[in-house]
Scaffold this motif. Sequence first.
Motif, PDB file in Angstrom:
ATOM      1  N   VAL A 206      -6.911  70.755  58.454  1.00 25.19           N
ATOM      2  CA  VAL A 206      -8.093  71.226  58.137  1.00 25.19           C
ATOM      3  C   VAL A 206      -8.058  72.646  58.442  1.00 25.19           C
ATOM      4  N   GLY A 207      -7.256  73.219  59.309  1.00 28.38           N
ATOM      5  CA  GLY A 207      -7.287  74.429  60.038  1.00 28.38           C
ATOM      6  C   GLY A 207      -6.310  75.437  58.951  1.00 28.38           C
ATOM      7  N   LEU A 208      -5.385  74.636  58.451  1.00 31.40           N
ATOM      8  CA  LEU A 208      -4.356  75.249  57.293  1.00 31.40           C
ATOM      9  C   LEU A 208      -5.165  75.733  56.074  1.00 31.40           C
ATOM     10  N   ILE A 209      -6.194  74.789  55.815  1.00 31.45           N
ATOM     11  CA  ILE A 209      -6.845  74.859  54.599  1.00 31.45           C
ATOM     12  C   ILE A 209      -7.967  76.047  54.713  1.00 31.45           C
ATOM     13  N   VAL A 210      -8.652  75.997  55.911  1.00 34.43           N
ATOM     14  CA  VAL A 210      -9.728  77.004  56.295  1.00 34.43           C
ATOM     15  C   VAL A 210      -8.731  78.369  56.257  1.00 34.43           C
ATOM     16  N   TRP A 211      -7.732  78.408  57.011  1.00 30.61           N
ATOM     17  CA  TRP A 211      -6.833  79.729  57.313  1.00 30.61           C
ATOM     18  C   TRP A 211      -6.455  80.426  55.722  1.00 30.61           C
ATOM     19  N   GLY A 212      -5.902  79.407  54.884  1.00 28.46           N
ATOM     20  CA  GLY A 212      -5.628  79.835  53.598  1.00 28.46           C
ATOM     21  C   GLY A 212      -6.784  80.232  52.918  1.00 28.46           C
ATOM     22  N   LEU A 213      -7.890  79.822  53.006  1.00 24.11           N
ATOM     23  CA  LEU A 213      -8.999  80.112  52.122  1.00 24.11           C
ATOM     24  C   LEU A 213      -9.550  81.465  52.600  1.00 24.11           C
ATOM     25  N   ILE A 214      -9.460  81.751  53.957  1.00 26.63           N
ATOM     26  CA  ILE A 214     -10.019  83.075  54.581  1.00 26.63           C
ATOM     27  C   ILE A 214      -9.111  84.257  53.936  1.00 26.63           C
ATOM     28  N   ILE A 215      -7.723  83.963  53.911  1.00 22.25           N
ATOM     29  CA  ILE A 215      -6.675  84.917  53.657  1.00 22.25           C
ATOM     30  C   ILE A 215      -6.779  85.304  52.152  1.00 22.25           C
ATOM     31  N   TRP A 216      -6.917  84.068  51.430  1.00 23.91           N
ATOM     32  CA  TRP A 216      -7.062  84.345  49.943  1.00 23.91           C
ATOM     33  C   TRP A 216      -8.492  85.077  49.641  1.00 23.91           C
ATOM     34  N   ALA A 217      -9.364  84.948  50.229  1.00 18.14           N
ATOM     35  CA  ALA A 217     -10.533  85.586  49.948  1.00 18.14           C
ATOM     36  C   ALA A 217     -10.459  87.029  50.501  1.00 18.14           C
ATOM     37  N   ALA A 218      -9.917  87.329  51.469  1.00 17.78           N
ATOM     38  CA  ALA A 218      -9.555  88.606  52.033  1.00 17.78           C
ATOM     39  C   ALA A 218      -8.814  89.394  51.115  1.00 17.78           C
ATOM     40  N   ILE A 219      -7.930  88.925  50.561  1.00 21.78           N
ATOM     41  CA  ILE A 219      -6.764  89.485  49.644  1.00 21.78           C
ATOM     42  C   ILE A 219      -7.617  89.843  48.066  1.00 21.78           C
ATOM     43  N   VAL A 220      -8.167  88.884  47.639  1.00 15.62           N
ATOM     44  CA  VAL A 220      -8.848  88.678  46.190  1.00 15.62           C
ATOM     45  C   VAL A 220      -9.711  89.590  46.138  1.00 15.62           C
TER      46      VAL A 220
ATOM     47  N   TYR B 235     -19.725  72.775  52.409  1.00 12.71           N
ATOM     48  CA  TYR B 235     -19.322  72.700  53.939  1.00 12.71           C
ATOM     49  C   TYR B 235     -20.072  72.039  54.607  1.00 12.71           C
ATOM     50  N   THR B 236     -21.145  71.577  54.398  1.00 17.44           N
ATOM     51  CA  THR B 236     -21.958  70.710  55.121  1.00 17.44           C
ATOM     52  C   THR B 236     -21.365  69.206  54.960  1.00 17.44           C
ATOM     53  N   ILE B 237     -20.981  68.515  53.847  1.00 19.53           N
ATOM     54  CA  ILE B 237     -20.560  67.304  53.842  1.00 19.53           C
ATOM     55  C   ILE B 237     -19.426  67.149  54.340  1.00 19.53           C
ATOM     56  N   VAL B 238     -18.461  67.919  54.242  1.00 22.56           N
ATOM     57  CA  VAL B 238     -17.043  67.515  54.729  1.00 22.56           C
ATOM     58  C   VAL B 238     -16.826  67.533  56.050  1.00 22.56           C
ATOM     59  N   PRO B 239     -17.523  68.582  57.003  1.00 22.11           N
ATOM     60  CA  PRO B 239     -17.610  68.488  58.505  1.00 22.11           C
ATOM     61  C   PRO B 239     -18.236  67.134  58.857  1.00 22.11           C
ATOM     62  N   LEU B 240     -19.362  66.867  58.028  1.00 26.17           N
ATOM     63  CA  LEU B 240     -20.096  65.381  58.487  1.00 26.17           C
ATOM     64  C   LEU B 240     -19.258  64.313  58.489  1.00 26.17           C
ATOM     65  N   ILE B 241     -18.413  64.342  57.302  1.00 24.88           N
ATOM     66  CA  ILE B 241     -17.405  63.163  56.978  1.00 24.88           C
ATOM     67  C   ILE B 241     -16.374  63.282  58.145  1.00 24.88           C
ATOM     68  N   LEU B 242     -16.022  64.483  58.655  1.00 24.76           N
ATOM     69  CA  LEU B 242     -14.846  64.533  59.639  1.00 24.76           C
ATOM     70  C   LEU B 242     -15.376  63.979  60.842  1.00 24.76           C
ATOM     71  N   VAL B 243     -16.583  64.297  61.112  1.00 29.06           N
ATOM     72  CA  VAL B 243     -17.086  64.233  62.549  1.00 29.06           C
ATOM     73  C   VAL B 243     -17.527  62.572  62.582  1.00 29.06           C
ATOM     74  N   LEU B 244     -18.105  61.928  61.480  1.00 26.08           N
ATOM     75  CA  LEU B 244     -18.240  60.470  61.396  1.00 26.08           C
ATOM     76  C   LEU B 244     -17.069  59.737  61.520  1.00 26.08           C
ATOM     77  N   GLY B 245     -15.894  60.456  60.986  1.00 23.08           N
ATOM     78  CA  GLY B 245     -14.448  59.604  60.877  1.00 23.08           C
ATOM     79  C   GLY B 245     -13.935  59.647  62.253  1.00 23.08           C
ATOM     80  N   PHE B 246     -13.827  60.635  62.944  1.00 27.63           N
ATOM     81  CA  PHE B 246     -13.515  60.885  64.228  1.00 27.63           C
ATOM     82  C   PHE B 246     -14.049  59.888  65.213  1.00 27.63           C
TER      83      PHE B 246
END
Length: 289
Positions: A53-67, A91-102
């Motif tokens: 999840v961290g890699l995806i988030v970091w990737g999206l942040i870097i991508w948005a900052a460049i593009v 970004y509401t559903i995905v964190p909810l799924i992660l929290v429920l899964g954990f």
Amino acid sequence: MPVAVGLVIALAGCTQQQMNGWLPGTEQTKDVTNHTSRIVGLWTTSWIVLLAVGLIVWGLIIWAAIVYRRRKGQTGLPVQMRYNMPLEIFYTIVPLILVLGFFAFTAKDQEAIEKPFAQPDATVHVYGKRWGWDFNYIDQKNPKESVYYQGIQAQEEENGGGAIDESLLPTLYLPVGKKVEIELSSRDVNHSFWVIDFLYKKDMLPGRTNYEYFIPEKVGTYQGKCAELCGEYHSLMLFQVKVVSQADYDDYLASLKDQGKVGLLGNEYDTNTNQPNNEAPAEASSEKK
């Protein structure tokens, strides 16, 4: 796919310690009790998911900052958007799924780890005290034949630069391959019973008895300590656990009996008088009146 391939390549180069998620203990921690593999699996899998999840988030942040960076010659503010409904749902559903899964996997493993044995093969009542340990080896069939061990805090070797004399450490003996029930109590303040390689610790609270249930699966000597800051000599509140064969376990209990250590060490040795249902000293009561 690139993320999955990257994880496979990265994990292939991990050491055994890294595969255990840098948990405390030896490289063979997974095999020490019947619960350690489950704990290691929950811990490392959680970290793998979180790193992905961290890699995806970091990737999206870097991508948005460049593009969407400001180009040369651009002035003013970019087009402002009040909301993006699909993105907000995402970004509401995905964190909810992660929290429920954990939560679900943690609850599942916790239920298995905390499940009591109907008929334990060995029951030991452990008292934590500043700054040592008492062990009652309870004979469920004949309590009068129970035996005990009284321990003291760790002793530093003379001129040893702070080294501990391990031969004087309180030692808890357990039979390998047997169902063990540990009862945990405190004689004074909050303590915490932690056998490092067992990857499990539980608080010892005055006026309350907690329990642990496990099966030691590997013969050996394991280090333990109090994991709750309990006073001046907390760092010396150490002990050892020796997992031995049933024959050696029986011989040890017999040796305690030969030493006259028969019976149970009870609450009469508690030093904390500030407990519910305990009456205040007479002098204090009269002064208060």
